[in-house]
Motif scaffolding. Structure first.
Motif, PDB file in Angstrom:
ATOM      1  N   ALA A  31     -15.250  18.200  -4.899  1.00  0.00           N
ATOM      2  CA  ALA A  31     -15.698  16.824  -5.163  1.00  0.00           C
ATOM      3  C   ALA A  31     -14.627  15.821  -4.747  1.00  0.00           C
ATOM      4  N   VAL A  32     -13.361  16.188  -4.922  1.00  0.00           N
ATOM      5  CA  VAL A  32     -12.270  15.318  -4.471  1.00  0.00           C
ATOM      6  C   VAL A  32     -12.284  15.245  -2.946  1.00  0.00           C
ATOM      7  N   TYR A  33     -12.453  16.406  -2.300  1.00  0.00           N
ATOM      8  CA  TYR A  33     -12.497  16.447  -0.833  1.00  0.00           C
ATOM      9  C   TYR A  33     -13.675  15.647  -0.271  1.00  0.00           C
ATOM     10  N   TYR A  34     -14.729  15.521  -1.038  1.00  0.00           N
ATOM     11  CA  TYR A  34     -15.876  14.722  -0.591  1.00  0.00           C
ATOM     12  C   TYR A  34     -15.449  13.280  -0.321  1.00  0.00           C
ATOM     13  N   HIS A  35     -14.551  12.753  -1.156  1.00  0.00           N
ATOM     14  CA  HIS A  35     -14.102  11.366  -1.014  1.00  0.00           C
ATOM     15  C   HIS A  35     -12.883  11.232  -0.108  1.00  0.00           C
ATOM     16  N   TYR A  36     -11.938  12.175  -0.213  1.00  0.00           N
ATOM     17  CA  TYR A  36     -10.674  12.073   0.524  1.00  0.00           C
ATOM     18  C   TYR A  36     -10.309  13.448   1.055  1.00  0.00           C
ATOM     19  N   LYS A  37      -9.951  13.514   2.314  1.00  0.00           N
ATOM     20  CA  LYS A  37      -9.667  14.803   2.945  1.00  0.00           C
ATOM     21  C   LYS A  37      -8.275  15.327   2.626  1.00  0.00           C
ATOM     22  N   THR A  38      -7.311  14.436   2.353  1.00  0.00           N
ATOM     23  CA  THR A  38      -5.946  14.873   2.073  1.00  0.00           C
ATOM     24  C   THR A  38      -5.354  14.046   0.927  1.00  0.00           C
ATOM     25  N   LYS A  39      -4.253  14.559   0.384  1.00  0.00           N
ATOM     26  CA  LYS A  39      -3.551  13.802  -0.651  1.00  0.00           C
ATOM     27  C   LYS A  39      -2.966  12.521  -0.059  1.00  0.00           C
ATOM     28  N   ASP A  40      -2.529  12.578   1.196  1.00  0.00           N
ATOM     29  CA  ASP A  40      -2.019  11.366   1.856  1.00  0.00           C
ATOM     30  C   ASP A  40      -3.081  10.270   1.864  1.00  0.00           C
ATOM     31  N   ASP A  41      -4.327  10.639   2.115  1.00  0.00           N
ATOM     32  CA  ASP A  41      -5.421   9.655   2.089  1.00  0.00           C
ATOM     33  C   ASP A  41      -5.551   9.017   0.711  1.00  0.00           C
ATOM     34  N   ILE A  42      -5.383   9.824  -0.323  1.00  0.00           N
ATOM     35  CA  ILE A  42      -5.469   9.296  -1.691  1.00  0.00           C
ATOM     36  C   ILE A  42      -4.300   8.350  -1.956  1.00  0.00           C
ATOM     37  N   VAL A  43      -3.099   8.747  -1.548  1.00  0.00           N
ATOM     38  CA  VAL A  43      -1.930   7.890  -1.738  1.00  0.00           C
ATOM     39  C   VAL A  43      -2.154   6.543  -1.048  1.00  0.00           C
ATOM     40  N   LEU A  44      -2.611   6.579   0.191  1.00  0.00           N
ATOM     41  CA  LEU A  44      -2.852   5.332   0.921  1.00  0.00           C
ATOM     42  C   LEU A  44      -3.922   4.484   0.243  1.00  0.00           C
ATOM     43  N   ALA A  45      -4.958   5.125  -0.275  1.00  0.00           N
ATOM     44  CA  ALA A  45      -6.007   4.376  -0.958  1.00  0.00           C
ATOM     45  C   ALA A  45      -5.494   3.768  -2.257  1.00  0.00           C
ATOM     46  N   VAL A  46      -4.571   4.455  -2.945  1.00  0.00           N
ATOM     47  CA  VAL A  46      -3.996   3.932  -4.183  1.00  0.00           C
ATOM     48  C   VAL A  46      -3.100   2.735  -3.911  1.00  0.00           C
ATOM     49  N   VAL A  47      -2.264   2.831  -2.872  1.00  0.00           N
ATOM     50  CA  VAL A  47      -1.270   1.771  -2.640  1.00  0.00           C
ATOM     51  C   VAL A  47      -1.763   0.647  -1.737  1.00  0.00           C
ATOM     52  N   SER A  48      -2.803   0.882  -0.950  1.00  0.00           N
ATOM     53  CA  SER A  48      -3.249  -0.131   0.011  1.00  0.00           C
ATOM     54  C   SER A  48      -3.620  -1.476  -0.616  1.00  0.00           C
ATOM     55  N   PRO A  49      -4.321  -1.532  -1.750  1.00  0.00           N
ATOM     56  CA  PRO A  49      -4.627  -2.852  -2.304  1.00  0.00           C
ATOM     57  C   PRO A  49      -3.375  -3.678  -2.602  1.00  0.00           C
ATOM     58  N   GLY A  50      -2.338  -3.036  -3.150  1.00  0.00           N
ATOM     59  CA  GLY A  50      -1.093  -3.747  -3.410  1.00  0.00           C
ATOM     60  C   GLY A  50      -0.426  -4.196  -2.127  1.00  0.00           C
ATOM     61  N   MET A  51      -0.441  -3.336  -1.118  1.00  0.00           N
ATOM     62  CA  MET A  51       0.157  -3.698   0.167  1.00  0.00           C
ATOM     63  C   MET A  51      -0.621  -4.820   0.850  1.00  0.00           C
ATOM     64  N   GLU A  52      -1.945  -4.781   0.716  1.00  0.00           N
ATOM     65  CA  GLU A  52      -2.764  -5.848   1.279  1.00  0.00           C
ATOM     66  C   GLU A  52      -2.447  -7.181   0.599  1.00  0.00           C
ATOM     67  N   GLU A  53      -2.242  -7.136  -0.724  1.00  0.00           N
ATOM     68  CA  GLU A  53      -1.896  -8.365  -1.433  1.00  0.00           C
ATOM     69  C   GLU A  53      -0.517  -8.868  -1.005  1.00  0.00           C
ATOM     70  N   LEU A  54       0.424  -7.953  -0.784  1.00  0.00           N
ATOM     71  CA  LEU A  54       1.733  -8.367  -0.281  1.00  0.00           C
ATOM     72  C   LEU A  54       1.611  -9.034   1.088  1.00  0.00           C
ATOM     73  N   ALA A  55       0.706  -8.530   1.927  1.00  0.00           N
ATOM     74  CA  ALA A  55       0.502  -9.147   3.242  1.00  0.00           C
ATOM     75  C   ALA A  55      -0.045 -10.568   3.099  1.00  0.00           C
ATOM     76  N   VAL A  56      -0.934 -10.780   2.126  1.00  0.00           N
ATOM     77  CA  VAL A  56      -1.449 -12.131   1.871  1.00  0.00           C
ATOM     78  C   VAL A  56      -0.326 -13.043   1.392  1.00  0.00           C
ATOM     79  N   ILE A  57       0.519 -12.534   0.490  1.00  0.00           N
ATOM     80  CA  ILE A  57       1.654 -13.314  -0.008  1.00  0.00           C
ATOM     81  C   ILE A  57       2.568 -13.705   1.151  1.00  0.00           C
ATOM     82  N   ALA A  58       2.878 -12.743   2.024  1.00  0.00           N
ATOM     83  CA  ALA A  58       3.735 -13.041   3.174  1.00  0.00           C
ATOM     84  C   ALA A  58       3.089 -14.095   4.069  1.00  0.00           C
ATOM     85  N   GLY A  59       1.790 -13.973   4.315  1.00  0.00           N
ATOM     86  CA  GLY A  59       1.093 -14.956   5.144  1.00  0.00           C
ATOM     87  C   GLY A  59       1.110 -16.345   4.527  1.00  0.00           C
ATOM     88  N   ASP A  60       0.881 -16.424   3.210  1.00  0.00           N
ATOM     89  CA  ASP A  60       0.945 -17.717   2.522  1.00  0.00           C
ATOM     90  C   ASP A  60       2.334 -18.330   2.657  1.00  0.00           C
TER      91      ASP A  60
END
Length: 197
Positions: A50-79
């Motif tokens: 069931a986990v593999y259904y959503h994410y193929k690797t643990k790296d994919d999960i790590v990126l999905a966990v941290v990406s929202p924060g990184m995206e917000e940092l990119a907005v902060i930098a742009g502002d």
């Protein structure tokens, strides 16, 4: 033009959100390298398939966990990059990063000092570029060595100050105030070191 941060995998759906929340809790408790896909599945009460259904690797999960924060940092930098004065740029970065850390203490527990996360992020071009942009905003053009050291200490120190047993009992509002106060003092204009004979 800044590189856009693209989510590594789709971040929609209740199943994915529950999976990411469970993964974040385990990553914060055990570290990324100490967390297996089976542990994530067990925490959710599902099979590893069931986990593999959503994410193929643990790296994919790590990126999905941290990406929202990184995206917000990119907005902060742009502002900040759109601000005209250097003081406004620095303040935008400081307030943005502190607010992000205070709202996401568990996420920053994962990011701080986890070599596995650092390695995963270093392989994605947008993440190192984002760090370079934030450093340039804090240090300014043609920074002296003292300013470079202060900005480097600030970026590392903010992450460290946002989580852990020493600050766990401090309210978000009080923590935010202390972090901003310390950050502003660290970046305050300093005299250059005296010349040695």
């Amino acid at each position: 033009m800044p590189t856009q941060l693209e989510p590594a995998v789709p971040r929609t759906g209740a199943g994915r959100e529950k999976l990411l929340a469970a993964a974040l809790d385990l990553f914060a408790e055990r570290g990324v390298s100490g967390t297996s896909l089976q542990m994530i599945a067990d925490a959710l009460g599902v099979t590893k398939a069931a986990v593999y259904y959503h994410y193929k690797t643990k790296d994919d999960i790590v990126l999905a966990v941290v990406s929202p924060g990184m995206e917000e940092l990119a907005v902060i930098a742009g502002d900040a990059e759109r601000k005209r004065s250097r003081a406004a740029q620095v303040e935008t970065v400081l307030v943005g990063i502190v607010d992000l850390i205070v709202r996401n203490r568990s996420l920053y527990a994962v990011l701080q000092g986890d070599l596995t996360v650092a390695h995963i992020l270093s392989e994605h071009m947008a993440f190192p570029e984002l760090g370079t942009r934030l450093m340039a905003l804090l240090a300014g053009p043609d920074p002296d060595p003292g300013t470079i050291v202060a900005a480097s200490m600030l970026l590392s120190g903010l992450r460290e100050a946002g989580f852990g047993p020493r600050v766990a009992s401090i309210s978000d509002e009080e923590l935010r105030g202390h972090m901003l106060d310390c950050a502003r003092r660290l970046l305050r204009h300093r005299r250059p070191p005296a010349a040695t004979a």
